[in-house]
Write an enzyme that holds these catalytic residues in place. Structure first.
Site: not given
Ligand SMILES: NC(=O)c1ccc[n+]([C@@H]2O[C@H](COP(=O)([O-])OP(=O)(O)OC[C@H]3O[C@@H](n4cnc5c(N)ncnc54)[C@H](OP(=O)(O)O)[C@@H]3O)[C@@H](O)[C@H]2O)c1
Length: 268
Positions: A136, A149
């Site tokens: 991130s 985080y």
């Molecule tokens: N969105 C942003 O602004 C942003 C910015 C920078 C970095 N990121 C990073 O991008 C990555 C993806 O996030 P996203 O933005 O796509 O958010 P999201 O839509 O909430 O997706 C998160 C994913 O992680 C999985 N997950 C969460 N806890 C888990 C667990 N205990 N076991 C297995 N899977 C788990 C969820 O699946 P289940 O709930 O089905 O398990 C879901 O598929 C993350 O690492 C996040 O930190 C996001």
């Protein structure tokens, strides 16, 4: 034909990786807790692109999660590992549930390292492969109110660049993907859109495109989006204590703004 394993494939950036890689003709292994959501997605991708898609329902906060995923793979070689699963917590440290932070470290850090250990030796033996670790822009900064985080994402950024250096010239490309705010359910899970401190919202598809291009060029890390790139690089790093104090003012908006974080809720 190559096989990509994507963690956190049930929504957001992970689901967008699945769509794009399926359209490019790759077989997939989808990993997350929401098995029903992934099975439905897998069906659509099989029908649309004629690829093989396996679904592994696994809570990556479990200490033996990498071993379980490896066992479920049953020896299938993985050419591209995308360690994307993750979630965040924010607010005053003393107000954040300790168990929630423990789970966050297990998913965002421990499972990512464990899966890398499990799958990279095979890539090295075959002389080709790739790893994308989702960090991130928060990983570039000291971030009060996002203490766990942002520190976890700093780990992911530095860990990925260390492996990038180790594996250069050995056929395995490693990339730290460092998005700023992306339109996903990340902000529902963390509990507030105030958590998008600075930076410009972009779509998961733009993030995925930037990541795959950067991996192919073995860039080491990428910050998708020009303004997010500028923000990540223009932030002063020193003096560290002054930077931390200024950052505390910048991130203060999340204090009191979070609804109850619901990061353990799962849609099976
Ligand atoms: N969105 C942003 O602004 C942003 C910015 C920078 C970095 N990121 C990073 O991008 C990555 C993806 O996030 P996203 O933005 O796509 O958010 P999201 O839509 O909430 O997706 C998160 C994913 O992680 C999985 N997950 C969460 N806890 C888990 C667990 N205990 N076991 C297995 N899977 C788990 C969820 O699946 P289940 O709930 O089905 O398990 C879901 O598929 C993350 O690492 C996040 O930190 C996001």
């Amino acid at each position: 034909m190559t096989t990509a394993l994507i963690t956190g494939a049930s929504s957001g950036i992970g689901a967008a990786f699945a769509d794009r890689l399926a359209a490019d003709g790759h077989d997939l292994v989808l990993v997350a807790r929401s098995t029903a959501v992934m099975e439905e997605h897998a069906d659509r991708l099989r029908r649309a692109h004629g690829i093989a898609v396996d679904v592994i329902g696994q809570d990556l906060a479990e200490p033996d999660a990498p071993e379980r995923v490896l066992a479920a793979l049953g020896g299938k070689p993985v050419d591209l590992l995308i360690n994307n699963a993750g979630f965040g917590t924010c607010g005053r440290f003393e107000d954040i549930d300790a168990e929630q932070d423990r789970r966050q470290i297990m998913v965002n850090v421990a499972a990512l390292v464990g899966l890398t250990h499990a799958l990279v030796p095979g890539m090295l033996a075959r002389g080709s492969g790739g790893v994308i670790n989702v960090a991130s822009t928060a990983g570039f900064q000291i971030s009060p109110h996002f203490s766990v985080y942002s520190s976890a994402k700093t780990f992911v950024l530095n860990f990925s660049l260390a492996l990038w250096a180790e594996y250069r010239g050995r056929g395995v490309n490693v990339l730290a993907l460092c998005p700023g705010p992306v339109e996903t359910s990340f902000f529902d899970v963390i509990g507030t859109r105030e958590a998008a401190v600075g930076g410009k919202f972009i779509t998961p598809e733009v993030v995925v495109d930037a990541a795959l291009k950067a991996l192919a060029r073995n860039r080491g890390y990428v910050v998708p989006g020009r303004s997010n790139f500028a923000l990540a690089h223009l932030m002063p790093r020193r003096p560290r204590k002054l930077v931390a104090l200024i950052a505390k003012r910048v991130t203060g908006g999340v204090v009191g703004a979070t609804r109850r974080p619901d990061a353990v809720a799962v849609n099976t």
